[in-house]
Design an enzyme around this catalytic site. Structure first.
Site, PDB file in Angstrom:
ATOM      1  N   GLU A 151      -0.905  -6.354  -2.007  1.00 44.90           N
ATOM      2  CA  GLU A 151      -0.530  -7.634  -2.628  1.00 44.90           C
ATOM      3  C   GLU A 151      -0.828  -7.618  -4.132  1.00 44.90           C
ATOM      4  OE1 GLU A 151      -2.251 -10.914  -0.492  1.00 44.90           O
ATOM      5  OE2 GLU A 151      -1.088 -10.478   1.304  1.00 44.90           O
ATOM      6  N   LEU A 152      -1.984  -7.044  -4.476  1.00 44.23           N
ATOM      7  CA  LEU A 152      -2.399  -7.057  -5.883  1.00 44.23           C
ATOM      8  C   LEU A 152      -1.402  -6.331  -6.794  1.00 44.23           C
ATOM      9  CD1 LEU A 152      -4.681  -7.735  -7.937  1.00 44.23           C
ATOM     10  CD2 LEU A 152      -5.742  -5.565  -7.307  1.00 44.23           C
TER      11      LEU A 152
ATOM     12  N   HIS B  76       1.600  -7.606  -8.985  1.00 40.81           N
ATOM     13  CA  HIS B  76       1.472  -8.202 -10.321  1.00 40.81           C
ATOM     14  C   HIS B  76       1.650  -7.085 -11.343  1.00 40.81           C
ATOM     15  CE1 HIS B  76       0.243 -12.064  -8.684  1.00 40.81           C
ATOM     16  NE2 HIS B  76      -0.301 -11.336  -7.730  1.00 40.81           N
ATOM     17  N   ARG B  77       2.797  -7.081 -11.990  1.00 42.16           N
ATOM     18  CA  ARG B  77       3.182  -5.941 -12.820  1.00 42.16           C
ATOM     19  C   ARG B  77       2.941  -6.160 -14.297  1.00 42.16           C
ATOM     20  NH1 ARG B  77       9.080  -6.734 -10.756  1.00 42.16           N
ATOM     21  NH2 ARG B  77       8.246  -8.841 -10.893  1.00 42.16           N
TER      22      ARG B  77
ATOM     23  N   SER C 281      -5.870   8.020  -3.391  1.00 42.12           N
ATOM     24  CA  SER C 281      -4.690   8.534  -2.687  1.00 42.12           C
ATOM     25  C   SER C 281      -5.048   8.942  -1.261  1.00 42.12           C
ATOM     26  CB  SER C 281      -4.138   9.756  -3.426  1.00 42.12           C
ATOM     27  OG  SER C 281      -3.229  10.448  -2.586  1.00 42.12           O
ATOM     28  N   GLN C 282      -4.345   8.363  -0.309  1.00 40.53           N
ATOM     29  CA  GLN C 282      -4.579   8.749   1.088  1.00 40.53           C
ATOM     30  C   GLN C 282      -3.900  10.077   1.419  1.00 40.53           C
ATOM     31  OE1 GLN C 282      -3.341   5.323   3.460  1.00 40.53           O
ATOM     32  NE2 GLN C 282      -5.492   4.816   3.754  1.00 40.53           N
TER      33      GLN C 282
ATOM     34  N   ARG D 187      -2.048   9.463   8.113  1.00 39.09           N
ATOM     35  CA  ARG D 187      -2.457   8.145   7.621  1.00 39.09           C
ATOM     36  C   ARG D 187      -1.602   7.024   8.206  1.00 39.09           C
ATOM     37  NH1 ARG D 187      -0.312   7.327   1.406  1.00 39.09           N
ATOM     38  NH2 ARG D 187       1.763   8.165   1.721  1.00 39.09           N
TER      39      ARG D 187
ATOM     40  N   ASN E 293      -4.574  -7.345 -19.355  1.00 37.88           N
ATOM     41  CA  ASN E 293      -4.974  -8.173 -20.491  1.00 37.88           C
ATOM     42  C   ASN E 293      -5.325  -9.573 -19.991  1.00 37.88           C
ATOM     43  OD1 ASN E 293      -2.591  -9.995 -20.727  1.00 37.88           O
ATOM     44  ND2 ASN E 293      -1.496  -8.075 -21.142  1.00 37.88           N
TER      45      ASN E 293
ATOM     46  N   ARG F  40      -3.716 -15.955  -6.969  1.00 34.55           N
ATOM     47  CA  ARG F  40      -4.423 -15.335  -5.843  1.00 34.55           C
ATOM     48  C   ARG F  40      -5.742 -16.026  -5.492  1.00 34.55           C
ATOM     49  NH1 ARG F  40      -0.528 -12.546  -3.154  1.00 34.55           N
ATOM     50  NH2 ARG F  40       0.677 -11.282  -4.613  1.00 34.55           N
TER      51      ARG F  40
END
Ligand SMILES: Cc1cc2nc3c(=O)[nH]c(=O)nc-3n(C[C@H](O)[C@H](O)[C@H](O)COP(=O)(O)OP(=O)(O)OC[C@H]3O[C@@H](n4cnc5c(N)ncnc54)[C@H](O)[C@@H]3O)c2cc1C
Length: 259
Positions: free
Chosen positions: A101-102, A105-106, A115-116, A182, A198, A209
Site C-alpha cells: 500500500e505504501l 505513493h509515488r 528482496s524476497q 515465495r 520530502n 494513511r
C-alpha cells in the site's frame, strides 16, 4: 536453553519499528544571510530560505520566527517550499501488505525494499494483523497458517534447488528457487524498507494513511511516523492531531489539508 516456541514467538511483530536515517543539513550562503528568529531545524531553515528567496525577503521584514513563517506557508498551501526538505526512515516490523500500500505513493517518494528473490525467507519474521493481536483463538489460527506456510517455503526451496541443480551459477539457482517459493509466503511476512520523501509528500501520504478509513496496520504505522516526524520537525508536521477514534484505535487528522 529457550524452548522452540519461545524462540519462535520472538518472530512475531505486533508493532512497527521506525528509525530516522537522514534529515536535511542546511548550509547558509554567506551572501544571502537570513535574519532568523526563533527555534528551528536545518530542514525548516532550508524551507524558509527557499521561500524567502522567491521574494528576496531575507531581512525578514515581518519579523517572523521560522515556525510562524512555515505555519503561514502551510496555511496558504505553498507546498512546493516544503519539497526541499527530505527525511529518510527505515521501517522494520511491517508486513508486505503494508509496503504494497505504501509504495503506491509515488510523487516525492523513494523506496528500497528487502528482496524476497535474494534473501532467504526460511527464517522470516511475521507481523500479526492489529485486529488479531490479543485474541488467543485468532492468534492461534493465524499462527498455524503462518507456520505451515513457512515450512512449505523451506520444502519448496529445497526441492527447487535440486530441480535446477544443473544451473551452474549457485546465486542464480538460489534466486530461481526463492522467487518461486515465495509464492506461498503470506501478506503478513515481515519486510524492511527504506523510505525517503520530502516534507510535502510525507504530509500527503500521512494524511491519507493515518485516517480512520485506512487499513489498520498502515494507519498504526502512519501514526507512529507522525509522532517521530513531528518531534523531528514541528514546523512541518505538528499540525497533525492524533486522536482516539470510535474504533478505539489512534488515527490522525491534519489542520492544513492540501488539495
Ligand atoms: C484508504 C485507502 C484505500 C485505498 N484503496 C485502494 C484500492 O482498493 N485499490 C487500489 O488500487 N488503490 C487503493 N488505494 C491507493 C490509492 O488509489 C492511491 O494509489 C494512493 O493513495 C496514492 O495516491 P496518489 O496516486 O494520489 O499518490 P502519488 O502517487 O504520491 O501522487 C500524488 C499526486 O501526484 C499527482 N500524480 C502522481 N502521478 C501522476 C500521474 N501519473 N499522472 C497524473 N498525476 C499524477 C496526482 O495529483 C496525485 O494525487 C487506497 C488508498 C487509500 C488511502
Amino acid at each position: 536453553m529457550q524452548s522452540p516456541f519461545a524462540q519462535k514467538s520472538l518472530l512475531y511483530y505486533t508493532e512497527p519499528v521506525l528509525t530516522l536515517l537522514a534529515r536535511p543539513s542546511f548550509i547558509e550562503p554567506d551572501h544571502l544571510r537570513v535574519k532568523w528568529l526563533g527555534e528551528s531545524t536545518d530542514g525548516e531553515k532550508l524551507a524558509e530560505f527557499a521561500g524567502r528567496l522567491c521574494y528576496m525577503s531575507q531581512k525578514n521584514p515581518a519579523s517572523r520566527a521560522t515556525r510562524d513563517y512555515l505555519e503561514n506557508i502551510k496555511k496558504q498551501g505553498h507546498g512546493s517550499v516544503l519539497e526541499h526538505a527530505n527525511y529518510s526512515l527505515l521501517l522494520e516490523g511491517v508486513s508486505r501488505s503494508l509496503t504494497h500500500e505504501l509504495v503506491r505513493h509515488r510523487a516525492g517518494f523513494a523506496y528500497s525494499q528487502l528482496s524476497q528473490r535474494y534473501v532467504d525467507e526460511s527464517e522470516a519474521n511475521f507481523v500479526v494483523p492489529p485486529a488479531i493481536v490479543g485474541d488467543e483463538i485468532l492468534e492461534n489460527e493465524w499462527r498455524a497458517q503462518i507456520d505451515e506456510a513457512q515450512r512449505s517455503y523451506v520444502r519448496l526451496v529445497e526441492h527447487l534447488m535440486e530441480r535446477y541443480g544443473w544451473v551452474a551459477d549457485k546465486v542464480h539457482r538460489r534466486k530461481m528457487a526463492r522467487e518461486a517459493a515465495r509464492g506461498v509466503l503470506p501478506n503478513s511476512t515481515e519486510t524492511k524498507i527504506v523510505v525517503t520523501a520530502n516534507a510535502r509528500a510525507w504530509r500527503t501520504m500521512l494524511e491519507l494513511r493515518a485516517s480512520e478509513g485506512a487499513e489498520l496496520e498502515i494507519r498504526r504505522c502512519a501514526v507512529e511516523m507522525i509522532k517521530l516526524l513531528s518531534k523531528e520537525s514541528p514546523a512541518f508536521f505538528s499540525d497533525f492531531e492524533i486522536y482516539q477514534a470510535d474504533d478505539r484505535r489512534e488515527a490522525a487528522r491534519i489542520v492544513y489539508h492540501k488539495v
